[in-house]
Design an enzyme around this catalytic site. Structure first.
Site, short mmCIF file in Angstrom:
data_model
loop_
_atom_site.label_atom_id
_atom_site.label_comp_id
_atom_site.label_asym_id
_atom_site.label_seq_id
_atom_site.Cartn_x
_atom_site.Cartn_y
_atom_site.Cartn_z
N TYR A 172 65.66 -17.39 46.22
CA TYR A 172 65.12 -17.83 44.92
C TYR A 172 65.69 -19.22 44.58
O TYR A 172 64.97 -20.13 44.17
CB TYR A 172 65.51 -16.79 43.87
CG TYR A 172 65.29 -17.20 42.42
CD1 TYR A 172 64.01 -17.23 41.87
CD2 TYR A 172 66.37 -17.55 41.60
CE1 TYR A 172 63.82 -17.60 40.53
CE2 TYR A 172 66.19 -17.90 40.27
CZ TYR A 172 64.91 -17.93 39.74
OH TYR A 172 64.73 -18.28 38.43
N GLU A 199 64.71 -6.88 34.78
CA GLU A 199 65.58 -7.25 33.66
C GLU A 199 66.89 -7.84 34.17
O GLU A 199 67.37 -7.51 35.23
CB GLU A 199 65.85 -6.05 32.75
CG GLU A 199 66.52 -4.87 33.39
CD GLU A 199 65.52 -3.91 34.04
OE1 GLU A 199 64.39 -4.33 34.35
OE2 GLU A 199 65.89 -2.74 34.25
N ARG A 237 79.64 -14.74 33.53
CA ARG A 237 78.35 -15.39 33.32
C ARG A 237 78.34 -16.00 31.92
O ARG A 237 79.14 -15.63 31.05
CB ARG A 237 77.19 -14.37 33.38
CG ARG A 237 76.93 -13.75 34.75
CD ARG A 237 76.40 -14.77 35.75
NE ARG A 237 76.08 -14.14 37.03
CZ ARG A 237 76.95 -13.93 38.02
NH1 ARG A 237 78.22 -14.28 37.88
NH2 ARG A 237 76.57 -13.39 39.16
N LYS A 245 63.81 -23.00 44.34
CA LYS A 245 63.93 -23.86 43.15
C LYS A 245 64.40 -25.26 43.56
O LYS A 245 63.94 -26.26 43.03
CB LYS A 245 64.91 -23.26 42.15
CG LYS A 245 64.41 -22.02 41.42
CD LYS A 245 63.34 -22.36 40.39
CE LYS A 245 62.99 -21.18 39.51
NZ LYS A 245 61.73 -21.37 38.79
#
Ligand code: NAD
Length: 332
Positions: free
Chosen positions: A157, A199, A228, A161
């Site tokens: 992913y 989610e 995070r 990007k």
């Protein structure tokens, strides 16, 4: 229909308008007086779109994409992507689709955007482009924009990007498009995925706490010591609009510097819910050990940074997810 009437200051296209950030962005642009076309393979899941015109179709399909870019849009926001939380991105099961689908969408958007003479285009990149080696220490991750190279994202992913960032920059260089690239860091809020396998941690935690009984047990992937930061949707949109109004290309981080461990995140959600429960740490897909936004560049170039707290954003998000959980219970 004269869409550029006095009523509308500008016309905009939002690709990915059926998604979490896209559907909120459409609402924001409408509030600001825009005429908005949304495009997505699906409509928003949790409320009606605010778009003036919503085209349902596959942005990988060139014919559909050509139709979508049929108006002289002042601004295009390209948010469509094949994405999800750790349970979607880090298992490896979706790698080929994630790379193929999102790259195809970006290739099409730029190609048909250029043919339609689009001047201003926004692209949503991600914190996932940053090298894994700079995110091993949960307390001192390095996510300054210029640390992206030598590249080493920890997911396909992230690699897609990074490729697409370069594609947008190439279109700017070769075709003079005004490109604006943001690297989003964990955006959360009401009307985001909360129970469909896509989610992310704040929504997953809110769901688990809302579903569990006071005094019960909830599961958490990993030891909970990984860190995070999370940015509330309204502030994300403030950042996007600030970037779009500027001459700055980026890539620039749009995220929060309020770094918490996943254990701290869980404690916050429990406090908001007024519940206490035990945490059972289980194996699961995790991602990097530490990640938080570095806002030095955005502060310097755009004189902007988010100011809200995680606690306030989680309070609004928990309230919405708790409503969804209750509504589902009533259905069954
Ligand atoms: P989302 O999954 O809710 O929205 C993406 C939308 O793209 C979905 O509605 C989906 O249907 C649409 N889409 C996917 N494939 C399509 C196709 N072939 N044709 C048409 N539409 C298609 O995700 P989001 O959280 O709203 O994220 C928006 C953008 O921001 C994405 O590009 C994502 O990678 C990026 N981003 C998000 C976060 C975050 O925390 N939410 C973090 C970093 C980057």
């Amino acid at each position: 229909m004269n869409i550029k009437s006095k009523k509308h200051i500008k016309i905009a296209l939002v690709c990915g308008a059926g998604g979490f950030i896209g559907s909120h962005l459409v609402k924001r642009l409408k509030k600001e007086g825009y005429w908005v076309r949304g495009a997505d393979i699906k409509r928003p899941l949790y409320s009606r779109t605010a778009a003036d015109d919503f085209m349902v179709g596959d942005l990988r399909d060139q014919k559909f994409c050509q139709k979508v870019f049929s108006k002289p849009f002042d601004e295009v926001y390209q948010l469509a992507a094949d994405m999800g939380g750790a349970g979607y991105i880090f298992t490896g099961e979706h790698d080929a689709d994630v790379m193929h689908n999102s790259a195809q969408i970006n290739l099409n958007a730029l190609h048909f955007g250029r043919l339609a003479n689009i001047k201003n285009i926004f692209f949503s990149s991600s914190a996932c482009i940053y090298p894994e080696r700079n995110q091993m220490d949960p307390n001192h991750p390095n996510l300054a924009e210029d640390s992206a190279y030598p590249a080493g994202p920890d997911s396909e992913y992230g690699w897609e990007k990074l490729f697409s960032e370069r594609l947008y920059l190439a279109y700017k260089r070769n075709y003079g498009m005004n490109v604006h690239i943001a690297r989003f860091h964990n955006i959360f809020g009401p009307e985001g995925s909360w129970n469909n396998g896509k989610e992310k941690s704040p929504a997953a935690m809110c769901r688990k706490v809302a579903q569990a009984k006071d005094g019960g047990t909830i599961e958490m992937w990993g030891d909970g010591k990984q860190t995070r930061s999370y940015l509330y949707i309204d502030e994300c949109l403030d950042g996007v609009r600030t970037l779009m109004k500027s001459k700055f290309t980026g890539p620039v981080n749009i995220g929060s510097e309020e770094m918490v461990s996943i254990n701290e995140l869980a404690a916050m959600v429990m406090k908001i819910a007024g519940k206490k429960m035990k945490i059972q740490h289980v194996k699961g897909p995790l991602g990097v050990r530490g990640r938080s936004s570095d806002n030095r560049l955005i502060r310097k170039t755009l004189k902007w940074e988010p100011t809200g707290t995680l606690y306030d954003g989680l309070t609004k998000t928990y309230a919405w997810i708790n409503e969804q959980v209750k509504a589902k219970r009533k259905d069954t």
